[in-house]
Each structure stands twice: as structure tokens, then as C-alpha cells.
Motif scaffolding. Structure first.
Motif, PDB file in Angstrom:
ATOM      1  N   ALA A 112      -3.692  32.308   8.260  1.00 54.65           N
ATOM      2  CA  ALA A 112      -3.339  31.771   6.946  1.00 54.65           C
ATOM      3  C   ALA A 112      -1.866  31.990   6.643  1.00 54.65           C
ATOM      4  CB  ALA A 112      -4.198  32.432   5.869  1.00 54.65           C
ATOM      5  N   THR A 167       0.918  28.955   6.528  1.00 55.53           N
ATOM      6  CA  THR A 167       1.596  28.748   5.239  1.00 55.53           C
ATOM      7  C   THR A 167       3.108  28.775   5.391  1.00 55.53           C
ATOM      8  OG1 THR A 167      -0.256  29.688   4.002  1.00 55.53           O
ATOM      9  CG2 THR A 167       1.899  29.683   2.910  1.00 55.53           C
ATOM     10  N   HIS A 168       3.629  29.782   6.074  1.00 52.45           N
ATOM     11  CA  HIS A 168       5.075  29.989   6.089  1.00 52.45           C
ATOM     12  C   HIS A 168       5.806  29.326   7.256  1.00 52.45           C
ATOM     13  CE1 HIS A 168       4.944  32.578   2.629  1.00 52.45           C
ATOM     14  NE2 HIS A 168       3.966  33.269   3.178  1.00 52.45           N
ATOM     15  N   THR A 218       2.161  24.238   4.919  1.00 51.64           N
ATOM     16  CA  THR A 218       0.940  23.880   4.204  1.00 51.64           C
ATOM     17  C   THR A 218       0.685  24.856   3.062  1.00 51.64           C
ATOM     18  OG1 THR A 218      -1.438  23.484   4.415  1.00 51.64           O
ATOM     19  CG2 THR A 218      -0.521  25.249   5.749  1.00 51.64           C
ATOM     20  N   ASP A 219       0.068  24.360   1.981  1.00 49.66           N
ATOM     21  CA  ASP A 219      -0.334  25.246   0.885  1.00 49.66           C
ATOM     22  C   ASP A 219      -1.860  25.374   0.812  1.00 49.66           C
ATOM     23  OD1 ASP A 219      -1.096  22.778  -0.045  1.00 49.66           O
ATOM     24  OD2 ASP A 219       0.169  22.827  -1.849  1.00 49.66           O
ATOM     25  N   GLN A 220      -2.521  24.948   1.875  1.00 51.66           N
ATOM     26  CA  GLN A 220      -3.985  24.897   1.896  1.00 51.66           C
ATOM     27  C   GLN A 220      -4.616  26.277   1.838  1.00 51.66           C
ATOM     28  OE1 GLN A 220      -5.421  22.558   5.164  1.00 51.66           O
ATOM     29  NE2 GLN A 220      -7.572  23.086   4.824  1.00 51.66           N
ATOM     30  N   TYR A 221      -3.875  27.321   2.279  1.00 53.50           N
ATOM     31  CA  TYR A 221      -4.470  28.646   2.406  1.00 53.50           C
ATOM     32  C   TYR A 221      -3.874  29.654   1.432  1.00 53.50           C
ATOM     33  CZ  TYR A 221      -6.066  26.286   6.558  1.00 53.50           C
ATOM     34  OH  TYR A 221      -6.632  25.368   7.402  1.00 53.50           O
ATOM     35  N   LEU A 222      -3.155  29.190   0.437  1.00 51.23           N
ATOM     36  CA  LEU A 222      -2.547  30.091  -0.535  1.00 51.23           C
ATOM     37  C   LEU A 222      -3.597  30.871  -1.321  1.00 51.23           C
ATOM     38  CD1 LEU A 222       0.411  27.959  -1.955  1.00 51.23           C
ATOM     39  CD2 LEU A 222       0.552  30.004  -0.510  1.00 51.23           C
ATOM     40  N   LEU A 238      -4.392  33.933   0.635  1.00 50.92           N
ATOM     41  CA  LEU A 238      -3.292  34.891   0.685  1.00 50.92           C
ATOM     42  C   LEU A 238      -3.073  35.585  -0.662  1.00 50.92           C
ATOM     43  CD1 LEU A 238      -0.664  32.956   2.832  1.00 50.92           C
ATOM     44  CD2 LEU A 238      -2.157  34.826   3.559  1.00 50.92           C
ATOM     45  N   ASP A 239      -3.429  34.926  -1.737  1.00 52.90           N
ATOM     46  CA  ASP A 239      -3.190  35.477  -3.077  1.00 52.90           C
ATOM     47  C   ASP A 239      -4.367  36.277  -3.622  1.00 52.90           C
ATOM     48  OD1 ASP A 239      -0.692  34.337  -3.067  1.00 52.90           O
ATOM     49  OD2 ASP A 239      -1.269  32.585  -4.261  1.00 52.90           O
TER      50      ASP A 239
END
Length: 279
Positions: free
Chosen positions: A246, A250-251, A255-259, A262-263
Motif C-alpha cells: 500500500a 501510493t508513493h 494512486t490514492d486507492q490505498y490511502l 495507510l491512514d
């Protein structure tokens, strides 16, 4: 119904959609292994630092997992003696990234985008990944070869190094993810992963993995378990695979699919520190 973070965790705990190839870095002059998707151009990539005395084969499933999700994952098999140079392993990690960005990989000419590079590592290999990221952030003298530019760094049970990874962390503005183990007697979080995360100059997250030891992420049996506390742990391996995947998707791919994953806290991987510096 499962919450979205749980759904994402379950998704990323399984292999991704790509068939995976394994290669030998020794063919291009550096001992080690590289795992790639079967095809792809301009891929993201990471170099992974092994822990003290650990062969790269103890991370095979982790590296293969990242490649199944489209991330080229390479691990140099250097500095494996009882008195390794952390600085030289850091340099080897950067050399590994240089190698995989300058040669075509696999039979179909897989390529890596030098703008989408990350570092990762376990134990002192995690500390060496931090040293390497700091090295890559240093100004390049005129006429010298450019260093790989690191976009993200992830560690699992990171251990302090010589020179100190804590000092190096102060120079790193790339996002960092540090996973500590709550039963780690070799590199307890307070003096190691937590200290590194607290010194981090960029966005950083520290998580504690429950029921996990220093060697939890490793795979199979190895004689070093006679010297080091801990043993392979399936839950630790699954969490590390999912969270690393993830984080790097993301980095390194944007992609922002797994934010949401991570949050969020997840079972046995609670967030201890989440620091997003102001823009």
C-alpha cells in the motif's frame, strides 16, 4: 460488512495480478536477486536491505509479493558477515537501484522509471536503507554521477547503524513507514524504529505489530535464529506485505486507492506516530 481499511488489507495480503519473474543481479555485476512483473515499462522499483546475517532468500515471498503488484523489488546479497559495513550496504542499495534503472530486465525488456524509486529493509538493512535515502538527498558535486532520487522508505524492525540511522533520518524528506515489533528484544522500538521515526524530516508513520518479534518478517529456518531472538511469524509477514505494498503503490505510482488503509489502525498494526509536516 467489513470496513474499507479491512477490505484493502485483505486485498493487499494476497498476491497481485502480475505474473512474477526472478532474476540474478550477479549477471550485471552485483550479487543479489531481483523480482519483476513479467512485463511493463516505466515501472516503480525498490531496493531492499537484508537484516544482520540474513540471506536474501528469507525475504523471497515479500519481494515476490511486491512484484506481483507491479513493483520491481531487488535485494543485494552483500555485507552478510558478522561485522558488516552499514555504510557500504547503503551504497549497495543505491547501486542496486542504479543497475535496475539502466538495464532492461527480463526477456521482454522490462524497464524501471528512475523517478519512481524507493528503499526498504529489515533490521540493520532497514537502518542502511535510511542511510541510503540520506545519501541520495545529499548535493551531488559538480561532475559526479547523480544518485538515485528516493521517493519513499519503508522499514520493518529497523535497527540503529553506524553511522546512526537516527541522524540520517533528519535529512530525509521523502515519506517514511516504519514497522516495529512489540516483542522485539534485538532492536526495541524505543531506541530504534521509534527514534528513527521521531527524527524523520518528512511525512512519517510508525506502527507497532502485535505478537511480533525481530525475525517475524523472515521466512524459513536459518542458523542465525540461534543468535537472534524471534522466529518467522505468518501474521507479521502478511501485515508487512500488505502495508509495504500500500505504501509503495501510493508513493511511487501516485494512486490514492490505498490511502484509507495507510491512514487507519488495523488489527495488530496500530499507528503509534503519524506526522504529516505542513506544506
Amino acid at each position: 460488512m467489513a470496513s474499507k481499511p479491512k477490505q484493502l488489507l485483505a486485498e493487499l495480503s494476497h498476491p497481485g495480478p502480475h505474473e512474477v519473474l526472478r532474476g540474478n543481479l550477479a549477471l550485471v555485476g552485483l550479487p543479489g536477486v531481483v523480482y519483476t512483473p513479467r512485463s511493463g515499462l516505466g515501472l516503480a522499483a525498490i531496493a531492499f536491505g537484508h537484516g544482520w546475517l540474513q540471506p536474501t532468500g528469507r525475504y523471497r515471498d515479500l519481494l515476490r509479493h511486491l512484484a506481483s503488484w507491479g513493483i520491481v523489488a531487488a535485494a543485494p546479497a552483500t555485507q552478510r558477515g558478522p561485522l558488516p559495513s552499514h555504510r557500504l550496504l547503503a551504497s549497495d542499495l543505491l547501486t542496486t537501484l542504479d543497475v535496475i534503472t539502466t538495464v532492461r530486465l527480463g526477456p521482454d525488456g522490462i524497464s524501471v522509471d528512475p523517478a519512481h524509486l524507493g528503499l526498504a529493509g529489515h533490521s540493520t538493512g532497514g537502518g542502511s536503507a535510511v542511510l541510503a535515502a540520506a545519501q541520495s538527498a545529499e548535493p551531488v558535486p559538480e561532475g559526479a554521477a547523480a544518485k538515485p532520487r528516493i521517493q519513499a522508505v519503508a522499514t520493518i524492525t529497523a535497527a540503529q547503524t553506524l553511522p546512526a540511522a537516527t541522524d540520517a533520518a533528519r535529512a530525509i524528506t521523502a515519506p517514511g513507514l516504519h514497522l516495529a515489533a512489540d516483542e522485539d528484544l534485538v532492536a526495541p522500538a524505543i531506541g530504534h524504529a521509534e527514534a528513527i521515526a521521531n527524527a524523520w524530516a518528512g511525512p512519517v508513520q510508525l506502527r507497532t505489530l502485535g505478537k511480533s518479534s525481530h525475525l517475524g518478517v523472515t521466512e524459513g529456518k536459518h542458523w542465525s535464529q540461534l543468535l537472534l531472538h524471534g522466529k518467522p511469524h505468518r501474521g507479521t509477514q502478511q501485515l508487512t506485505r500488505a502495508l509495504f505494498t500500500a505504501f509503495f503503490l501510493t508513493h511511487l505510482t501516485g494512486t490514492d486507492q490505498y490511502l484509507a488503509l495507510l491512514d487507519s489502525d488495523v488489527k495488530r498494526a496500530s499507528i503509534e506516530l503519524l506526522d504529516e509536516p505542513a506544506a
